[in-house]
Design a protein around this motif. Structure first.
Motif, mmCIF file in Angstrom:
data_model
loop_
_atom_site.group_PDB
_atom_site.id
_atom_site.type_symbol
_atom_site.label_atom_id
_atom_site.label_comp_id
_atom_site.label_asym_id
_atom_site.label_seq_id
_atom_site.Cartn_x
_atom_site.Cartn_y
_atom_site.Cartn_z
ATOM 1 N N TYR A 424 0.835 -1.200 0.000
ATOM 2 C CA TYR A 424 0.000 0.000 0.000
ATOM 3 C C TYR A 424 0.868 1.247 0.000
ATOM 4 C CZ TYR A 424 -3.180 -3.730 1.338
ATOM 5 O OH TYR A 424 -3.860 -4.912 1.384
ATOM 6 N N ILE A 425 1.082 1.859 1.174
ATOM 7 C CA ILE A 425 1.999 3.004 1.248
ATOM 8 C C ILE A 425 3.406 2.431 1.314
ATOM 9 C CG2 ILE A 425 2.681 5.037 2.568
ATOM 10 C CD1 ILE A 425 -0.132 5.157 3.673
ATOM 11 N N GLU A 426 4.135 2.529 0.236
ATOM 12 C CA GLU A 426 5.397 1.801 0.115
ATOM 13 C C GLU A 426 6.555 2.537 0.798
ATOM 14 O OE1 GLU A 426 5.569 -0.888 -3.685
ATOM 15 O OE2 GLU A 426 5.207 1.169 -4.305
ATOM 16 N N TRP A 427 7.033 1.946 1.869
ATOM 17 C CA TRP A 427 8.242 2.429 2.547
ATOM 18 C C TRP A 427 9.375 1.464 2.231
ATOM 19 C CZ3 TRP A 427 7.980 6.903 5.573
ATOM 20 C CH2 TRP A 427 6.689 7.375 5.858
ATOM 21 N N ILE A 428 10.547 2.001 2.031
ATOM 22 C CA ILE A 428 11.714 1.177 1.713
ATOM 23 C C ILE A 428 12.435 0.782 3.002
ATOM 24 C CG2 ILE A 428 14.009 1.181 0.667
ATOM 25 C CD1 ILE A 428 11.899 0.825 -1.375
#
Length: 842
Positions: A424-428
């Protein structure tokens, strides 16, 4: 090189895992033999353990229950041990003082060494003195001592008791679960005795093997996570290991022979999709299964794998047990090491190697890095040092200014399990050990910090900036000044960094009035920027500028016409995509942004001194404008007509006639602003859905567009609300809470939710029959009367409203307020409390 594990099965056996029932031989009478010192533990721990084992359905030998009268004790015990799969030895305080216990132990350890009998010790507080037995000159003492010494070397549970130890019930639960695993392991006990926490994944892989449409099965995961271990579980009975250096299996005879074989093959550690085809997997007979392990998902996809399973990291409890197994030779850490062990497990994040003969984890991870191309290596190092835990889209935006192909490069690193991205909200993210490996790679570039490509450690940055050393190799720098004392910057501290592309800093520098920044800078984040401006800096390569909470008064001087002309002539702002000057309390104006045609974000929230914005209508890429808290901003910003959202809370802005040009505006927020009158032109905005005017001094209900669905007028000065059936609007939610509303007449049938709480209204409002929710808490209404005729469809209605009910203590003081939910329209409800009551109204 590919490691190939080849297992030739009979057709009817191929799809079956090694049977759990193998562990139970038909000639064995018991699953568990329980050896204990009765006087020590019989009434408590042993009794509880016995019950827990029996509750699982296990047949447990317990001397009081199973010895038949007339049998000799020693012979019966020996036979019972021989007839059991496994023995649990409870080593209690006086266990060694009992000759019968020592005889049991000796027999158990002998059968362990000669017959593969399983021995599981439980260590409590016990004594190892044999003085009493030696004084009686018993010939068995030496044998007992040997057995006692051998059992002390086994892995088991150490239960110390006391307030700092785990509860007894938790130990018993762990012991029972472990016994079940041991009994289920059967002939695999020699291979899987050290395996922990893989049962669920083992079942998943078995399910894939049993599916007819899955011939090629891929196991994907980072190095050291257990891919090989999982794949080997299905090839343990007869195994041939082949190291393949040849390019292919090309012989026609070999291909024909393979086509007659139904086999299970494991191709381990594949890093090139061609290796899968070269091995000749397409020539194996019908029903064959090929398991391929790889650290690169793309290799599996390109190799034609039918199903891919991502090998998951161990759960916390399993990781703790695995670590304890190797660190302490027992199944749980000692009490004094529990906290430290948990910290280690948290650091390892489920990637613990399970066999000593495997390469060290650092070597495995480094080999993954060495296989990357130059672009992927740079991206990996930048993320490890600067951008771990950052939004993926932000990382792509920033690094795209430094390298070409960043988007695909990040995707490749995710496929190779060197990066991870949240859904969904893509964090690395990346594993802590991978992050540490990246930093170690940069450290080894040179013993001298100024000759490394990236700097992040406070000590190294201090050394470089304090002494202004030759620093032309540095490409990125990250520092929090709170980690350093007495750093005095030179004005030219950054001039020599001609390759500096990325700088994330938090400097304080009150000893100089400015610093010179290199033109190659692509990303600059300097929290608490201590200078008044960026004078002298040419931002021609800059993509992201973040000066959050800084002392800056202006970015660059618009009055310096020659500087502005030079910037325009050289397209100095063409690369700029983000400006964030949030909470810069001294910033008074934003300069002309004529050349910033690619600017996407302008964040000025909290800039209390900001009074002026340039025209922004030429910025066609602009999609976010943050002006919340700009309390001295008086003019509505001139933005592109496509702009979707405008946040202007806590400002002095009015709604002008020119707002009609924002034809794609979806949301307008002017909470706590100085709006007195809303231009009637707002009704021309056909895309506007949400309008927030709460805490504004507006006194008249404004003309609104037909598209509006949510309208917030809470805490306003409006006294009358009249919305007829002909009102051209589709409002579904109207919030007037805390306003001065006294008279309400709403017939508009689109309305579903009306909030009139804490308004000075005294008469029940005229509401539409389609209304679903009405909040009247805190009003002066004393009687509520609703009839069935007021509803369009009473049977399907779920109408509800709320009224306020204060509760009082015995002294008559208000102690709390309840909000009573009144449902079931058609019932006449009266709410009148003449005297204070402590009983809630229903």
């Amino acid at each position: 090189m590919v490691n190939v594990f080849f297992h030739d099965e009979k057709p009817e056996q191929l799809s079956q895992p090694l049977s759990p029932e193998i562990a139970s031989s038909s000639r064995l009478k018991h699953q568990v033999f329980l050896s204990f010192r009765g006087e020590d533990t019989r009434p408590n721990f042993t009794a509880h353990l016995l019950k827990a084992l029996k509750d699982t359905g296990m047949n447990v030998f317990f001397d009081e229950e199973k010895l038949e009268k007339g049998e000799q004790l020693s012979q019966a015990l020996s036979l019972a041990i021989a007839a059991s799969n496994l023995s649990i030895i409870v080593l209690s305080v006086d266990y060694a003082s009992s000759k019968s216990c020592l005889a049991e132990l000796s027999d158990i350890m002998r059968r362990k060494d000669t017959q593969g009998h399983i021995a599981l010790p439980i260590f409590t507080i016990f004594k190892t003195s044999f003085n009493h037995h030696e004084s009686n000159r018993l010939p068995q003492v030496q044998r007992w001592k040997t057995a006692f010494a051998e059992v002390g070397k086994l892995k088991g549970w150490h239960i110390e008791g006391g307030k700092f130890d785990r509860p007894e019930t938790e130990y018993i639960k762990d012991i029972v679960e472990y016994v079940i695993k041991k009994l289920m392991s059967g002939k695999l006990k020699s291979a899987s005795a050290e395996l922990v926490g893989i049962d669920d994944q083992k079942q998943t892989i078995l399910t894939l093997i049993e599916q007819e449409d899955s011939r090629l099965i891929g196991l994907w995961g980072q190095g050291g996570i257990g891919k090989t271990t999982l794949s080997m579980l299905y090839t343990m009975k007869s195994l041939i290991t082949i190291h393949v250096d040849t390019p292919s299996i090309g012989s026609t005879l070999i291909q024909e022979r393979l086509s007659n074989k139904r086999v299970l093959v494991v191709l381990d550690d594949v890093n090139d999709s061609d290796q899968i085809d070269c091995f000749g997997v397409k020539h194996f007979g019908d029903g064959s299964k090929i398991i391929v392990t790889s650290r690169d998902r793309q290799v599996l996809k390109n190799g034609g794998v039918d199903k891919i399973h991502k090998v998951k990291k161990l759960k916390d409890n399993d990781s703790l047990q695995l670590f304890s197994t190797f660190a302490f030779k027992q199944l749980n850490p000692a009490v004094e090491f529990q906290d430290l062990s948990k910290k280690f497990v948290e650091y390892a994040q489920g990637s613990l190697e399970k066999k000593y003969e495997r390469p060290k984890i650092s070597q495995i991870l480094r080999s993954s890095f060495d296989d990357l191309d130059e672009l992927e290596k740079n991206i990996f190092l930048d993320i490890a040092i600067f951008f771990k835990g950052t939004l993926r889209k932000d990382v792509e935006k920033i690094l795209s200014c430094c390298y070409k192909g960043v988007v695909s490069g990040i995707s490749n690193l995710i496929h190779k399990c060197l990066l991870d991205s949240t859904p969904y909200i893509e964090w690395i993210f990346m594993h802590d050990m991978l992050e540490e490996m990246g930093k170690d790679i940069v450290r080894k570039e040179s013993i001298n910090p100024e000759k490394r490509s990236r700097l992040w450690g406070a000590k190294d940055v201090f050394q470089v900036l304090r002494y202004n050393k030759g620093i032309n190799r540095i490409e990125g720098m990250k520092l929090d000044i709170s980690q350093i004392d007495n750093l005095r910057l030179h004005r030219s501290a950054f001039e020599g960094m001609i390759n500096l592309k990325c700088s994330a800093e938090k400097f304080l520098a009150d000893q100089v009035d400015s610093v010179s920044l290199p033109e190659e800078l692509r990303y600059l984040r300097w929290d608490y920027y201590p200078f008044k401006s960026l004078s002298g800096f040419n931002p021609k390569n800059l993509v992201v500028l973040k000066l959050i909470r800084g002392d800056i008064e202006y970015l660059w001087n618009d009055d310096d016409h020659q500087f502005i002309i030079d910037m325009l002539m050289n397209n100095s702002l063409v690369n700029l995509k983000e400006i964030n000057v949030a909470d810069c309390k001294n910033l008074r104006k934003i300069p002309s942004l004529l050349g910033a045609i690619n600017l996407e974000i302008l964040e000025c929230s909290g800039c209390e001194s900001l009074v002026e914005l340039p025209w922004l209508n030429h910025l066609t890429s602009l999609n976010k404008l943050g002006l919340t808290g700009c309390c001295n901003l008086k003019t509505f910003p001139v933005v592109p007509k496509h702009f979707p959202i405008i946040e202007l809370s806590d400002s002095k802005i009015e709604v002008p006639d020119s707002i009609e040009h924002l034809v794609r505006l979806i949301k307008l927020c002017l909470k706590n602003s100085k709006v007195n009158i809303v231009s009637s032109n707002i009704s021309k905005l056909e895309s506007l859905h949400d309008l927030y005017l709460s805490h504004c001094p507006i006194a008249e209900f404004p003309i609104i567009p037909r598209s509006l669905t949510e309208f917030n007028l809470s805490e306003t000065q409006i006294e009358d609300v009249c919305l007829s059936l002909d009102t051209p609007s589709n409002i579904q939610t109207l919030d007037m809470s805390g306003s001065r509303v006294k008279n309400v007449s709403i017939k508009m049938e689109s309305l579903r939710d009306l909030n009139l709480s804490h308004c000075p209204i005294v008469k029940f409002p005229e509401i539409p029959r389609t209304l679903i929710k009405l909040n009247l808490s805190g009003t002066q209404i004393e009687e509520v009367s609703l009839s069935l005729d007021s509803l369009e469809d009473y049977q399907g209605a779920s109408f509800e409203f709320y009224i306020e009910n204060p509760n009082y203590n015995v002294e008559g003081e208000e102690i709390e307020v309840e909000y009573i939910k009144v449902e079931k329209c058609g019932v006449h409800v009266s709410y009148m409390d003449e005297e204070p009551s402590t009983t809630p109204t229903t």
